[in-house]
Design a protein around this motif. Structure first.
Motif, short mmCIF file in Angstrom:
data_model
loop_
_atom_site.label_atom_id
_atom_site.label_comp_id
_atom_site.label_asym_id
_atom_site.label_seq_id
_atom_site.Cartn_x
_atom_site.Cartn_y
_atom_site.Cartn_z
N ARG A 37 0.85 -1.19 0.00
CA ARG A 37 0.00 0.00 0.00
C ARG A 37 0.90 1.24 0.00
O ARG A 37 1.70 1.43 0.92
CB ARG A 37 -0.93 0.00 1.20
N ASP B 200 -10.26 5.02 3.93
CA ASP B 200 -11.17 4.71 2.83
C ASP B 200 -10.44 4.76 1.49
O ASP B 200 -10.70 3.94 0.59
CB ASP B 200 -12.32 5.72 2.80
N ASN C 229 -8.59 1.58 0.74
CA ASN C 229 -9.53 0.50 0.44
C ASN C 229 -10.14 0.68 -0.94
O ASN C 229 -10.22 -0.27 -1.73
CB ASN C 229 -10.64 0.45 1.49
N GLU D 157 -7.78 -0.16 -3.86
CA GLU D 157 -7.60 -1.59 -4.13
C GLU D 157 -8.90 -2.25 -4.59
O GLU D 157 -8.87 -3.19 -5.40
CB GLU D 157 -7.04 -2.28 -2.90
N GLN D 158 -10.03 -1.79 -4.10
CA GLN D 158 -11.31 -2.36 -4.55
C GLN D 158 -11.56 -2.07 -6.02
O GLN D 158 -12.05 -2.93 -6.76
CB GLN D 158 -12.46 -1.79 -3.71
N GLN E 47 -11.08 -0.61 8.93
CA GLN E 47 -11.30 -1.87 8.21
C GLN E 47 -10.39 -1.89 6.99
O GLN E 47 -10.24 -0.88 6.31
CB GLN E 47 -12.76 -2.00 7.78
N ILE E 48 -9.79 -3.03 6.73
CA ILE E 48 -8.89 -3.18 5.58
C ILE E 48 -9.55 -4.08 4.55
O ILE E 48 -9.95 -5.20 4.86
CB ILE E 48 -7.52 -3.77 5.99
N ASP E 49 -9.70 -3.58 3.32
CA ASP E 49 -10.28 -4.35 2.22
C ASP E 49 -9.34 -4.25 1.03
O ASP E 49 -9.21 -3.19 0.42
CB ASP E 49 -11.66 -3.80 1.87
N ARG E 50 -8.71 -5.35 0.68
CA ARG E 50 -7.72 -5.36 -0.40
C ARG E 50 -8.32 -5.75 -1.75
O ARG E 50 -7.59 -5.96 -2.72
CB ARG E 50 -6.54 -6.26 -0.04
N GLY E 51 -9.64 -5.82 -1.80
CA GLY E 51 -10.28 -6.07 -3.09
C GLY E 51 -9.96 -7.44 -3.63
O GLY E 51 -9.83 -8.42 -2.89
N LYS E 52 -9.80 -7.54 -4.95
CA LYS E 52 -9.58 -8.82 -5.63
C LYS E 52 -8.09 -9.15 -5.72
O LYS E 52 -7.56 -9.44 -6.81
CB LYS E 52 -10.20 -8.79 -7.02
#
Length: 577
Positions: A271, A351, A354, A357-358, A387-392
């Motif tokens: 990141r 945000d 996140n 990457e989303q 919250q951590i969201d690294r997508g696909k």
């Protein structure tokens, strides 16, 4: 006792005015008060006039009053320039080494309370005239009836790395000025701060520091940047913090290197971010296009200043909106977030990583000098919101040899393809800024070009359906005020302070525009006022182009290098309601 007051510290740039202001805000915050500080400075390291205005309150404050209750002057210019801003009956404090005889002779004795204090003399007594800054904090601590412990803790922390002797001498100066007898006994009551309901210690931050802290908490571990006012505090903060978190901050030779290194690190799975202002953003635009074409997630913070060219590097403006919204060569997917509080800078930076990457695209954090460099007391940050969201992003066990060749840019229903960290077995693929096939191999076929453009651009369509404008005020009024960035504090002060019949909405995301929400709002309200800090009404023009309602929309613009004043916003709202 007093619940709210505004003071100004004025002096020669480079002699510690900012240090005094920051120290005072930290001490007030630790004592449970709220403070908001805005500084005016020129584009030079030392010399010329500078000042720091601080609004102090028992409740949260996000702006400074137009007029002053107290003026603290370190030099004659500070009095000459700023005395007209001091309220009648206000307090003028000056260092008694300043020559003010002729100046004060022109002032009616009853206009102000005038108080000379021997700040420099006291500091010299303990070894160094620079410690007069500590003396000012001590005097104000006494004037406000703040516990000396709250002040001394901050002073001790400020000088802790400079040796015990320096700490001890500053504490002596602090105590000496805290215990100065006030000849005018009424001052002791007049400027005594009302006790706070909750004296819990609070933190204070700059918007830039909150962006950097948000990046750290979002898992950012690489930053490349070139110093530029007013964004440099982002890289300075991460330079200090990264070593403890296995992160790396690289000061590059220019902004072109900064963005391309950021893209490279992000491609490697880290990141990554950079931060800049208008001139640097111009140099970065080709690299931002590269990130969009290669669908690499990067975060760029733009702390706006006065332009064009070098322009007003230390002054406030919000004139990069058009450039970011339309500025890329070619057509690329890009998200523009626009925080409007320091806390918002923290949460929306998380945000940003996140979303990057989303949706596998560049994400801009659009801030401004007033938000980025204003120190203020903040509410406690909520770690549960991180919250951590690294997508696909695929793990190595999620694909096998049968998946070769890996289609890094595969056509999907939502336009977002799976991605991997380079070097994974069976994941080899091309990466290039040239138009390409699903595998990344360069290909300029007409049908493929159209499909790839559609794929990239449709990724963000769903964001237009979401609500990205926060609404406040009297929601059933006829007037809707729309704005971005640091304007929030003064708009809130005007509308809430006088309970004006108006709704005010702050954009959290300006690209993609929240079209559905905007259409509903513009249809509901009879009058719409867009407040922004530029000369051409950039945000208003984008709103009109996206949703129409031209006849309803009016603009309030400012582009003289300073934030909006209370009177400017108040008068325009009163005209419309």
């Amino acid at each position: 006792m007093i619940k709210q007051l505004t003071l100004m510290l004025g002096g020669i740039q480079g002699e510690g005015i900012v240090s005094v202001g920051d120290t005072l805000i930290r001490a007030l915050s630790q004592a449970g008060y709220y403070a908001f500080g805005y500084r005016t400075f020129s584009s030079r390291i030392k010399g010329g006039h500078t000042n720091y205005v601080i609004d102090i309150s028992t409740h949260k404050t996000l702006s400074c009053d137009d007029s002053l209750d107290i003026l603290i002057a370190f030099d004659q210019d500070s009095i000459e320039i700023n005395l007209p801003k001091l309220k009648k009956g206000g307090l003028l404090v000056y260092d008694d080494i300043v020559s003010v005889k002729e100046l004060l002779a022109s002032i009616a004795p009853s206009s102000y309370i005038i108080l000379p204090i021997p700040f420099t003399s006291i500091a010299k007594q303990y070894g160094n005239t620079l410690m007069k800054n500590t003396g000012v904090v001590g005097f104000l601590g006494q004037l406000f009836h703040m516990p000396i412990e709250s002040v001394s803790r901050v002073i001790s922390k400020n000088f802790n790395g400079k040796g015990e002797e320096i700490v001890a001498n500053n504490m002596k100066v602090l105590t000496a000025c805290y215990e100065l007898p006030l000849e005018n006994n009424s001052l002791s009551h007049q400027y005594r701060l009302s006790p706070v309901q909750n004296n819990q210690k609070k933190a204070s931050m700059l918007g830039n520091e909150a962006i950097a802290f948000g990046a750290l908490m979002a898992g950012c571990r690489f930053m490349a940047a070139y110093p530029i006012t007013p964004s440099s505090e982002v890289m300075e903060y991460l330079t200090k913090k990264f070593p403890g978190f296995n992160g790396v901050m690289i000061q590059t030779e220019d902004e072109i290197s900064a963005i391309t290194m950021t893209v490279g690190a992000a491609y490697g799975g880290v990141r990554s971010m950079t931060a800049t202002s208008g001139p640097g953003l111009s140099l970065m635009m080709e690299g931002i296009g590269l990130a969009a074409m290669t669908e690499i997630p990067v975060v760029i913070a733009d702390i706006q200043r006065g332009g064009p060219s070098t322009g007003l590097p230390t002054k406030h403006e919000q004139s990069d909106i058009d450039f970011l919204y339309y500025g890329a060569h070619g057509e690329i997917p890009i998200i523009i977030l626009s925080p409007y509080t320091v806390e918002g800078c923290f949460y929306q930076t998380i945000d940003a990583f996140n979303l990057a990457e989303q949706y596998q695209c560049p994400v801009m954090i659009l801030s401004d000098l007033h938000l980025g460099l204003s120190r203020q007391t903040i509410d406690p940050l909520d770690s549960s919101k991180i919250q951590i969201d690294r997508g696909k992003l695929l793990n190595s066990n999620e694909f096998t040899e049968s998946d070769m060749p890996f289609k890094r840019f595969a056509f999907t229903d939502d336009g977002v393809s799976s991605r991997i960290i380079p070097g994974q077995p069976f994941g080899m693929h091309h990466i290039t800024g040239i138009e390409h096939m699903e595998t990344g191999k360069p290909f300029e076929g007409n049908d493929n070009r159209k499909k790839m453009m559609d794929k990239r651009l449709k990724k963000l369509q769903g964001l237009k359906e979401l609500d990205h404008i926060d609404l406040y005020g009297q929601l059933e009024s006829d007037l809707l005020i729309l704005s971005v960035g640091s304007n929030f504090g003064m708009i809130q002060r005007v509308v809430e302070g006088e309970q004006l019949p108006a709704t005010y909405g702050m954009f959290k995301m300006i690209k993609p525009m929240p079209i559905k929400q905007l259409e509903e709002l513009c249809a509901k309200y009879n009058k719409i006022l867009v407040i922004e800090g530029n000369a051409t009404g950039q945000l208003a023009a984008i709103i009109k182009s996206e949703v129409g309602f031209h006849r309803k929309i009016e603009s309030l613009l400012k582009y003289d290098g300073t934030p909006f004043k209370y009177e400017e916003i108040h008068n325009k709202i009163k005209e419309l309601i």
